[in-house]
Motif scaffolding. Sequence first.
Motif, PDB file in Angstrom:
ATOM      1  N   LYS A 137      60.065 -52.667  56.711  1.00 44.95           N
ATOM      2  CA  LYS A 137      61.471 -52.329  56.523  1.00 44.95           C
ATOM      3  C   LYS A 137      61.927 -52.800  55.145  1.00 44.95           C
ATOM      4  CE  LYS A 137      62.647 -52.641  61.428  1.00 44.95           C
ATOM      5  NZ  LYS A 137      63.533 -53.282  62.423  1.00 44.95           N
ATOM      6  N   ASP A 138      62.630 -51.935  54.456  1.00 42.52           N
ATOM      7  CA  ASP A 138      63.125 -52.293  53.135  1.00 42.52           C
ATOM      8  C   ASP A 138      64.627 -52.576  53.145  1.00 42.52           C
ATOM      9  OD1 ASP A 138      64.014 -49.799  53.635  1.00 42.52           O
ATOM     10  OD2 ASP A 138      63.367 -48.898  51.733  1.00 42.52           O
ATOM     11  N   ARG A 139      65.199 -52.697  54.347  1.00 40.21           N
ATOM     12  CA  ARG A 139      66.618 -52.998  54.459  1.00 40.21           C
ATOM     13  C   ARG A 139      66.790 -54.138  55.449  1.00 40.21           C
ATOM     14  NH1 ARG A 139      69.781 -48.745  52.663  1.00 40.21           N
ATOM     15  NH2 ARG A 139      71.450 -49.109  54.155  1.00 40.21           N
ATOM     16  N   LEU A 140      67.829 -54.928  55.221  1.00 44.02           N
ATOM     17  CA  LEU A 140      68.093 -56.087  56.064  1.00 44.02           C
ATOM     18  C   LEU A 140      69.551 -56.059  56.494  1.00 44.02           C
ATOM     19  CD1 LEU A 140      66.847 -58.731  57.190  1.00 44.02           C
ATOM     20  CD2 LEU A 140      67.743 -59.878  55.149  1.00 44.02           C
ATOM     21  N   GLU A 157      69.742 -53.471  50.801  1.00 45.23           N
ATOM     22  CA  GLU A 157      68.359 -53.623  50.351  1.00 45.23           C
ATOM     23  C   GLU A 157      67.937 -55.079  50.525  1.00 45.23           C
ATOM     24  OE1 GLU A 157      67.473 -52.075  46.451  1.00 45.23           O
ATOM     25  OE2 GLU A 157      69.166 -50.695  46.565  1.00 45.23           O
ATOM     26  N   LYS A 158      66.673 -55.262  50.945  1.00 44.15           N
ATOM     27  CA  LYS A 158      66.222 -56.619  51.249  1.00 44.15           C
ATOM     28  C   LYS A 158      66.338 -57.553  50.055  1.00 44.15           C
ATOM     29  CE  LYS A 158      62.894 -57.581  53.868  1.00 44.15           C
ATOM     30  NZ  LYS A 158      61.565 -57.776  54.472  1.00 44.15           N
ATOM     31  N   ARG A 159      65.973 -57.041  48.886  1.00 49.04           N
ATOM     32  CA  ARG A 159      66.004 -57.927  47.721  1.00 49.04           C
ATOM     33  C   ARG A 159      67.429 -58.253  47.281  1.00 49.04           C
ATOM     34  NH1 ARG A 159      66.424 -54.916  42.875  1.00 49.04           N
ATOM     35  NH2 ARG A 159      66.435 -52.657  43.202  1.00 49.04           N
ATOM     36  N   LYS A 160      68.430 -57.565  47.889  1.00 48.10           N
ATOM     37  CA  LYS A 160      69.819 -57.873  47.598  1.00 48.10           C
ATOM     38  C   LYS A 160      70.447 -58.763  48.661  1.00 48.10           C
ATOM     39  CE  LYS A 160      69.885 -55.062  44.046  1.00 48.10           C
ATOM     40  NZ  LYS A 160      69.935 -55.574  42.669  1.00 48.10           N
TER      41      LYS A 160
END
Length: 392
Positions: A137-140, A157-160
Amino acid sequence: MRNYRMSLALLAVLFATLVAVEYYQPKPVDWRQSFANKDKIPYGTYVLYQLLPDLFRNQDITTVRQPILNHLEETPVRHTNYIFINDEFVLDSLDQQALLAHVARGNQVFIAAESFAEKFKDILHFDSHFTYTKSVKDRLGVYFVNPKRGKQRYYFEKRKSEGYFTLRKGAQVTALGRNSAGLLNFISIRFGKGVFYLNTVPAAFTNYYVLSPKHTRYAATALSYLPVQPVFWDEYQKQGGMGEQSVFRVLLAHPPLRWAYYITLVALVLYVLFEGKRTQRIIPILAPSTNETLAFVRVVGNLYFNNRNHKNIAEKKIRYFLEYLRLHFYESSPINDSEAQERIAARSGVAITEVNNLFYLLQKISNVPIITDEDLRQLNQQLEAFYNQTNR
Protein backbone atom coordinates in the motif's frame (compact mmCIF):
# COMPACT_ATOMS: atom_id res chain seq x y z
CA MET A 1 35.14 44.92 -36.30
CA ARG A 2 32.29 43.75 -38.52
CA ASN A 3 32.75 40.12 -37.41
CA TYR A 4 32.68 41.26 -33.80
CA ARG A 5 29.35 43.06 -34.27
CA MET A 6 27.84 40.08 -36.08
CA SER A 7 28.92 37.73 -33.28
CA LEU A 8 27.46 40.04 -30.63
CA ALA A 9 24.18 40.35 -32.54
CA LEU A 10 23.95 36.57 -32.98
CA LEU A 11 24.56 36.07 -29.27
CA ALA A 12 21.82 38.57 -28.41
CA VAL A 13 19.35 36.85 -30.76
CA LEU A 14 20.12 33.42 -29.30
CA PHE A 15 19.73 34.75 -25.77
CA ALA A 16 16.37 36.38 -26.58
CA THR A 17 15.18 33.19 -28.27
CA LEU A 18 16.14 31.08 -25.27
CA VAL A 19 14.36 33.44 -22.88
CA ALA A 20 11.21 33.39 -25.05
CA VAL A 21 11.22 29.60 -25.29
CA GLU A 22 11.67 29.24 -21.54
CA TYR A 23 8.94 31.80 -20.86
CA TYR A 24 6.26 30.46 -23.19
CA GLN A 25 6.82 26.73 -22.84
CA PRO A 26 4.41 24.86 -20.52
CA LYS A 27 5.58 25.26 -16.96
CA PRO A 28 6.36 21.98 -15.21
CA VAL A 29 4.64 21.42 -11.90
CA ASP A 30 6.74 22.61 -8.99
CA TRP A 31 6.61 19.86 -6.38
CA ARG A 32 8.75 21.65 -3.81
CA GLN A 33 7.44 21.57 -0.26
CA SER A 34 7.63 25.30 0.38
CA PHE A 35 4.65 25.53 2.80
CA ALA A 36 4.67 29.30 2.08
CA ASN A 37 1.41 31.25 2.10
CA LYS A 38 2.38 33.07 -1.13
CA ASP A 39 2.88 29.86 -3.15
CA LYS A 40 0.09 28.36 -5.23
CA ILE A 41 2.14 25.26 -6.01
CA PRO A 42 0.83 21.89 -4.74
CA TYR A 43 2.78 22.04 -1.48
CA GLY A 44 2.31 25.72 -0.72
CA THR A 45 -0.26 26.94 1.84
CA TYR A 46 -1.89 29.74 -0.16
CA VAL A 47 -5.39 28.20 -0.03
CA LEU A 48 -5.38 27.48 3.69
CA TYR A 49 -4.10 30.98 4.46
CA GLN A 50 -6.96 32.46 2.43
CA LEU A 51 -9.46 30.31 4.41
CA LEU A 52 -8.25 31.45 7.84
CA PRO A 53 -10.74 34.37 8.04
CA ASP A 54 -13.54 31.80 7.61
CA LEU A 55 -12.09 29.48 10.25
CA PHE A 56 -11.47 32.31 12.75
CA ARG A 57 -14.32 34.70 12.04
CA ASN A 58 -13.93 38.37 12.91
CA GLN A 59 -10.39 37.81 14.18
CA ASP A 60 -7.15 39.45 13.07
CA ILE A 61 -4.87 37.29 10.93
CA THR A 62 -1.24 38.47 11.18
CA THR A 63 1.59 37.17 9.01
CA VAL A 64 4.83 37.02 11.01
CA ARG A 65 8.09 37.60 9.12
CA GLN A 66 10.49 37.90 12.05
CA PRO A 67 11.88 35.61 14.77
CA ILE A 68 9.52 34.48 17.51
CA LEU A 69 11.32 36.48 20.22
CA ASN A 70 11.20 39.73 18.24
CA HIS A 71 7.54 39.32 17.33
CA LEU A 72 6.35 38.47 20.82
CA GLU A 73 8.32 41.36 22.34
CA GLU A 74 6.72 43.78 19.91
CA THR A 75 3.23 42.20 20.13
CA PRO A 76 2.70 40.93 23.70
CA VAL A 77 -0.96 39.98 23.05
CA ARG A 78 -2.70 37.41 25.24
CA HIS A 79 -5.21 34.85 24.01
CA THR A 80 -3.82 34.27 20.52
CA ASN A 81 -3.15 31.32 18.26
CA TYR A 82 0.36 31.00 16.80
CA ILE A 83 0.44 28.65 13.77
CA PHE A 84 3.58 27.03 12.33
CA ILE A 85 3.36 24.78 9.25
CA ASN A 86 6.66 23.60 7.79
CA ASP A 87 8.65 20.46 7.06
CA GLU A 88 10.71 21.07 10.21
CA PHE A 89 10.24 23.17 13.31
CA VAL A 90 13.50 24.88 14.25
CA LEU A 91 14.14 26.92 17.37
CA ASP A 92 17.11 28.56 19.00
CA SER A 93 17.27 28.97 22.76
CA LEU A 94 15.93 32.54 22.82
CA ASP A 95 12.97 31.83 20.52
CA GLN A 96 12.18 28.66 22.45
CA GLN A 97 12.18 30.52 25.77
CA ALA A 98 9.92 33.23 24.37
CA LEU A 99 7.48 30.69 22.84
CA LEU A 100 7.24 28.64 26.04
CA ALA A 101 6.57 31.78 28.07
CA HIS A 102 3.95 32.84 25.52
CA VAL A 103 2.07 29.53 25.90
CA ALA A 104 2.46 29.51 29.67
CA ARG A 105 0.57 32.82 29.80
CA GLY A 106 -2.51 31.14 28.29
CA ASN A 107 -1.95 31.17 24.51
CA GLN A 108 -2.20 28.32 21.98
CA VAL A 109 0.46 27.22 19.50
CA PHE A 110 -0.27 24.91 16.56
CA ILE A 111 2.73 23.22 14.94
CA ALA A 112 2.54 20.88 11.94
CA ALA A 113 5.97 19.53 11.03
CA GLU A 114 7.76 16.31 10.22
CA SER A 115 10.60 17.01 12.68
CA PHE A 116 10.99 19.15 15.80
CA ALA A 117 13.88 20.80 17.62
CA GLU A 118 15.59 18.47 20.09
CA LYS A 119 15.51 20.79 23.12
CA PHE A 120 11.88 21.55 22.42
CA LYS A 121 11.10 17.82 22.54
CA ASP A 122 13.07 17.44 25.78
CA ILE A 123 11.07 20.15 27.55
CA LEU A 124 7.67 18.79 26.44
CA HIS A 125 8.69 15.12 26.97
CA PHE A 126 7.99 13.64 23.55
CA ASP A 127 9.84 12.23 20.56
CA SER A 128 8.99 12.46 16.87
CA HIS A 129 9.82 9.84 14.26
CA PHE A 130 9.51 9.73 10.51
CA THR A 131 10.11 6.41 8.76
CA TYR A 132 9.19 5.70 5.17
CA THR A 133 8.56 1.96 4.87
CA LYS A 134 8.01 0.25 1.53
CA SER A 135 4.89 -1.84 1.38
CA VAL A 136 2.17 -2.91 -1.03
CA LYS A 137 0.00 0.00 0.00
CA ASP A 138 1.30 3.42 -0.91
CA ARG A 139 -1.27 5.32 1.15
CA LEU A 140 -1.75 5.59 4.89
CA GLY A 141 -4.95 6.54 6.65
CA VAL A 142 -5.13 9.06 9.49
CA TYR A 143 -8.10 9.89 11.67
CA PHE A 144 -9.17 11.90 14.69
CA VAL A 145 -9.53 10.12 18.02
CA ASN A 146 -12.51 12.16 19.19
CA PRO A 147 -15.63 10.80 17.39
CA LYS A 148 -17.23 14.22 17.61
CA ARG A 149 -14.63 15.45 15.11
CA GLY A 150 -15.77 12.82 12.65
CA LYS A 151 -14.98 9.15 12.05
CA GLN A 152 -13.69 9.64 8.54
CA ARG A 153 -10.26 8.37 7.62
CA TYR A 154 -8.11 10.53 5.39
CA TYR A 155 -5.60 8.75 3.19
CA PHE A 156 -2.34 10.48 2.33
CA GLU A 157 0.77 9.29 0.56
CA LYS A 158 2.81 7.21 2.99
CA ARG A 159 5.91 9.33 2.71
CA LYS A 160 3.77 12.36 3.62
CA SER A 161 1.98 10.81 6.61
CA GLU A 162 4.28 8.28 8.30
CA GLY A 163 5.42 10.65 11.04
CA TYR A 164 4.36 9.77 14.57
CA PHE A 165 4.98 10.64 18.22
CA THR A 166 6.19 8.62 21.19
CA LEU A 167 5.82 9.95 24.71
CA ARG A 168 8.32 10.17 27.52
CA LYS A 169 7.69 9.88 31.22
CA GLY A 170 5.96 12.94 32.65
CA ALA A 171 4.34 14.08 29.40
CA GLN A 172 0.95 15.76 29.86
CA VAL A 173 -0.41 14.70 26.50
CA THR A 174 -3.88 14.31 25.03
CA ALA A 175 -4.19 12.11 21.94
CA LEU A 176 -6.08 13.88 19.18
CA GLY A 177 -5.26 11.77 16.09
CA ARG A 178 -3.65 8.53 14.97
CA ASN A 179 -2.72 6.74 11.76
CA SER A 180 -3.87 3.36 10.52
CA ALA A 181 -1.06 1.68 12.47
CA GLY A 182 -2.44 3.12 15.74
CA LEU A 183 0.49 5.54 16.19
CA LEU A 184 -0.07 9.07 17.49
CA ASN A 185 0.26 11.77 14.85
CA PHE A 186 -1.73 14.58 16.44
CA ILE A 187 -1.44 15.49 20.13
CA SER A 188 -2.01 18.37 22.50
CA ILE A 189 0.35 19.17 25.37
CA ARG A 190 -0.70 21.49 28.14
CA PHE A 191 2.01 23.90 29.26
CA GLY A 192 1.21 26.41 31.96
CA LYS A 193 -2.10 28.06 31.14
CA GLY A 194 -1.81 27.36 27.40
CA VAL A 195 -1.64 24.40 25.03
CA PHE A 196 0.69 23.15 22.28
CA TYR A 197 -1.00 21.32 19.38
CA LEU A 198 1.48 19.16 17.47
CA ASN A 199 0.87 17.38 14.17
CA THR A 200 3.24 15.26 12.05
CA VAL A 201 1.37 15.63 8.73
CA PRO A 202 2.18 19.17 7.46
CA ALA A 203 1.36 18.10 3.88
CA ALA A 204 -2.31 17.82 4.90
CA PHE A 205 -2.42 21.64 5.22
CA THR A 206 -1.06 22.35 1.73
CA ASN A 207 -2.96 23.36 -1.41
CA TYR A 208 -2.82 19.86 -2.90
CA TYR A 209 -4.84 18.27 -0.08
CA VAL A 210 -6.92 21.25 1.06
CA LEU A 211 -8.40 21.46 -2.46
CA SER A 212 -8.95 17.71 -2.65
CA PRO A 213 -12.58 16.81 -1.82
CA LYS A 214 -11.41 13.72 0.07
CA HIS A 215 -8.98 15.61 2.29
CA THR A 216 -10.27 19.16 2.54
CA ARG A 217 -11.92 18.67 5.95
CA TYR A 218 -8.78 17.36 7.66
CA ALA A 219 -6.99 20.73 7.89
CA ALA A 220 -10.13 22.57 8.98
CA THR A 221 -10.92 19.91 11.63
CA ALA A 222 -7.38 19.96 13.01
CA LEU A 223 -7.39 23.76 13.30
CA SER A 224 -10.84 23.67 14.90
CA TYR A 225 -9.15 22.60 18.15
CA LEU A 226 -7.86 26.14 18.40
CA PRO A 227 -10.20 28.69 20.02
CA VAL A 228 -11.60 31.50 17.89
CA GLN A 229 -9.15 34.30 18.66
CA PRO A 230 -6.48 36.37 16.81
CA VAL A 231 -4.03 34.33 14.76
CA PHE A 232 -0.30 34.71 14.17
CA TRP A 233 0.74 32.85 11.01
CA ASP A 234 4.49 32.22 10.87
CA GLU A 235 6.31 32.70 7.56
CA TYR A 236 9.73 33.54 8.99
CA GLN A 237 10.89 29.91 9.09
CA LYS A 238 9.89 29.50 5.42
CA GLN A 239 10.52 32.85 3.73
CA GLY A 240 12.84 34.61 6.14
CA GLY A 241 12.59 38.24 7.18
CA MET A 242 11.06 40.96 5.04
CA GLY A 243 14.49 42.48 4.40
CA GLU A 244 15.77 39.23 2.87
CA GLN A 245 13.83 39.59 -0.41
CA SER A 246 16.92 40.50 -2.40
CA VAL A 247 17.04 40.68 -6.21
CA PHE A 248 19.11 37.49 -6.36
CA ARG A 249 16.62 35.65 -4.18
CA VAL A 250 13.81 36.59 -6.59
CA LEU A 251 15.92 35.60 -9.61
CA LEU A 252 16.84 32.23 -8.17
CA ALA A 253 13.27 31.50 -7.08
CA HIS A 254 11.96 31.30 -10.68
CA PRO A 255 13.52 28.77 -13.11
CA PRO A 256 13.36 30.99 -16.25
CA LEU A 257 14.96 33.92 -14.44
CA ARG A 258 17.49 31.62 -12.82
CA TRP A 259 18.56 30.18 -16.19
CA ALA A 260 18.70 33.65 -17.73
CA TYR A 261 20.94 34.76 -14.88
CA TYR A 262 23.27 31.77 -15.31
CA ILE A 263 23.45 32.22 -19.11
CA THR A 264 24.28 35.90 -18.67
CA LEU A 265 27.12 35.03 -16.31
CA VAL A 266 28.51 32.45 -18.74
CA ALA A 267 28.24 34.92 -21.65
CA LEU A 268 30.12 37.56 -19.67
CA VAL A 269 32.89 35.10 -18.84
CA LEU A 270 33.21 34.06 -22.49
CA TYR A 271 33.29 37.71 -23.56
CA VAL A 272 36.11 38.45 -21.13
CA LEU A 273 38.07 35.39 -22.29
CA PHE A 274 37.77 35.91 -26.05
CA GLU A 275 37.09 39.62 -26.55
CA GLY A 276 39.40 40.83 -23.80
CA LYS A 277 42.38 40.25 -26.12
CA ARG A 278 43.73 43.04 -28.35
CA THR A 279 41.65 43.29 -31.51
CA GLN A 280 43.49 46.21 -33.20
CA ARG A 281 46.15 45.60 -35.82
CA ILE A 282 49.62 44.79 -34.54
CA ILE A 283 51.78 47.85 -33.86
CA PRO A 284 54.98 47.58 -35.94
CA ILE A 285 58.33 47.54 -34.19
CA LEU A 286 60.27 50.72 -34.99
CA ALA A 287 64.03 50.50 -35.23
CA PRO A 288 65.92 53.00 -33.05
CA SER A 289 67.20 56.10 -34.77
CA THR A 290 70.80 55.87 -35.99
CA ASN A 291 73.41 58.59 -35.61
CA GLU A 292 73.67 60.19 -39.06
CA THR A 293 76.03 62.97 -38.02
CA LEU A 294 79.11 61.44 -39.65
CA ALA A 295 77.23 60.76 -42.88
CA PHE A 296 75.95 64.33 -42.87
CA VAL A 297 79.47 65.69 -42.44
CA ARG A 298 80.68 63.57 -45.29
CA VAL A 299 77.90 64.73 -47.58
CA VAL A 300 78.54 68.40 -46.77
CA GLY A 301 82.30 67.93 -47.14
CA ASN A 302 81.90 66.23 -50.50
CA LEU A 303 79.60 69.02 -51.61
CA TYR A 304 82.17 71.68 -50.86
CA PHE A 305 85.02 69.60 -52.22
CA ASN A 306 83.28 68.88 -55.51
CA ASN A 307 82.58 72.60 -55.93
CA ARG A 308 86.29 73.30 -55.36
CA ASN A 309 85.38 76.14 -53.02
CA HIS A 310 88.32 75.65 -50.65
CA LYS A 311 88.28 79.27 -49.48
CA ASN A 312 84.69 78.87 -48.15
CA ILE A 313 85.62 75.74 -46.21
CA ALA A 314 88.74 77.42 -44.81
CA GLU A 315 86.78 80.48 -43.64
CA LYS A 316 84.30 78.27 -41.77
CA LYS A 317 87.09 76.34 -40.08
CA ILE A 318 88.85 79.61 -39.14
CA ARG A 319 85.57 81.02 -37.76
CA TYR A 320 85.02 77.89 -35.67
CA PHE A 321 88.64 78.03 -34.41
CA LEU A 322 88.34 81.68 -33.32
CA GLU A 323 85.12 80.84 -31.47
CA TYR A 324 86.96 77.98 -29.79
CA LEU A 325 89.72 80.37 -28.61
CA ARG A 326 87.13 82.83 -27.29
CA LEU A 327 85.36 80.18 -25.23
CA HIS A 328 88.41 78.39 -23.87
CA PHE A 329 91.11 81.06 -23.67
CA TYR A 330 89.05 84.25 -23.62
CA GLU A 331 90.85 85.74 -26.67
CA SER A 332 88.56 87.43 -29.17
CA SER A 333 90.93 88.50 -32.05
CA PRO A 334 94.42 87.03 -31.69
CA ILE A 335 95.37 86.77 -35.40
CA ASN A 336 97.40 90.04 -35.55
CA ASP A 337 98.18 90.17 -31.81
CA SER A 338 101.55 88.60 -30.89
CA GLU A 339 100.94 89.04 -27.15
CA ALA A 340 97.63 87.23 -27.46
CA GLN A 341 99.35 84.42 -29.30
CA GLU A 342 101.89 84.10 -26.47
CA ARG A 343 99.06 83.91 -23.92
CA ILE A 344 97.33 81.20 -25.97
CA ALA A 345 100.55 79.18 -26.16
CA ALA A 346 101.05 79.50 -22.38
CA ARG A 347 97.49 78.52 -21.55
CA SER A 348 97.15 75.72 -24.07
CA GLY A 349 100.58 74.13 -23.61
CA VAL A 350 101.27 74.27 -27.36
CA ALA A 351 104.73 75.40 -28.41
CA ILE A 352 104.91 79.10 -29.33
CA THR A 353 106.44 78.27 -32.70
CA GLU A 354 103.50 76.06 -33.62
CA VAL A 355 101.06 78.72 -32.49
CA ASN A 356 102.88 81.40 -34.54
CA ASN A 357 102.94 79.15 -37.63
CA LEU A 358 99.21 78.43 -37.23
CA PHE A 359 98.31 82.11 -36.98
CA TYR A 360 100.63 82.98 -39.86
CA LEU A 361 98.73 80.42 -41.99
CA LEU A 362 95.40 81.84 -40.85
CA GLN A 363 96.47 85.38 -41.81
CA LYS A 364 97.76 84.18 -45.18
CA ILE A 365 94.54 82.36 -46.06
CA SER A 366 92.43 85.29 -44.94
CA ASN A 367 94.23 87.70 -47.26
CA VAL A 368 94.01 85.71 -50.52
CA PRO A 369 90.81 85.16 -52.56
CA ILE A 370 91.61 81.60 -53.59
CA ILE A 371 93.53 78.82 -51.85
CA THR A 372 94.87 75.54 -53.15
CA ASP A 373 94.24 72.01 -52.03
CA GLU A 374 97.61 72.03 -50.25
CA ASP A 375 96.74 75.20 -48.33
CA LEU A 376 93.45 73.63 -47.12
CA ARG A 377 95.23 70.42 -46.17
CA GLN A 378 97.89 72.31 -44.13
CA LEU A 379 95.18 74.35 -42.39
CA ASN A 380 93.28 71.21 -41.38
CA GLN A 381 96.45 69.45 -40.14
CA GLN A 382 97.58 72.36 -37.99
CA LEU A 383 94.11 72.93 -36.52
CA GLU A 384 93.69 69.23 -35.66
CA ALA A 385 97.15 69.20 -34.08
CA PHE A 386 96.20 72.22 -31.94
CA TYR A 387 92.89 70.65 -30.84
CA ASN A 388 94.57 67.36 -29.96
CA GLN A 389 97.20 69.08 -27.78
CA THR A 390 94.71 71.29 -25.93
CA ASN A 391 92.25 68.45 -25.26
CA ARG A 392 94.74 66.12 -23.63
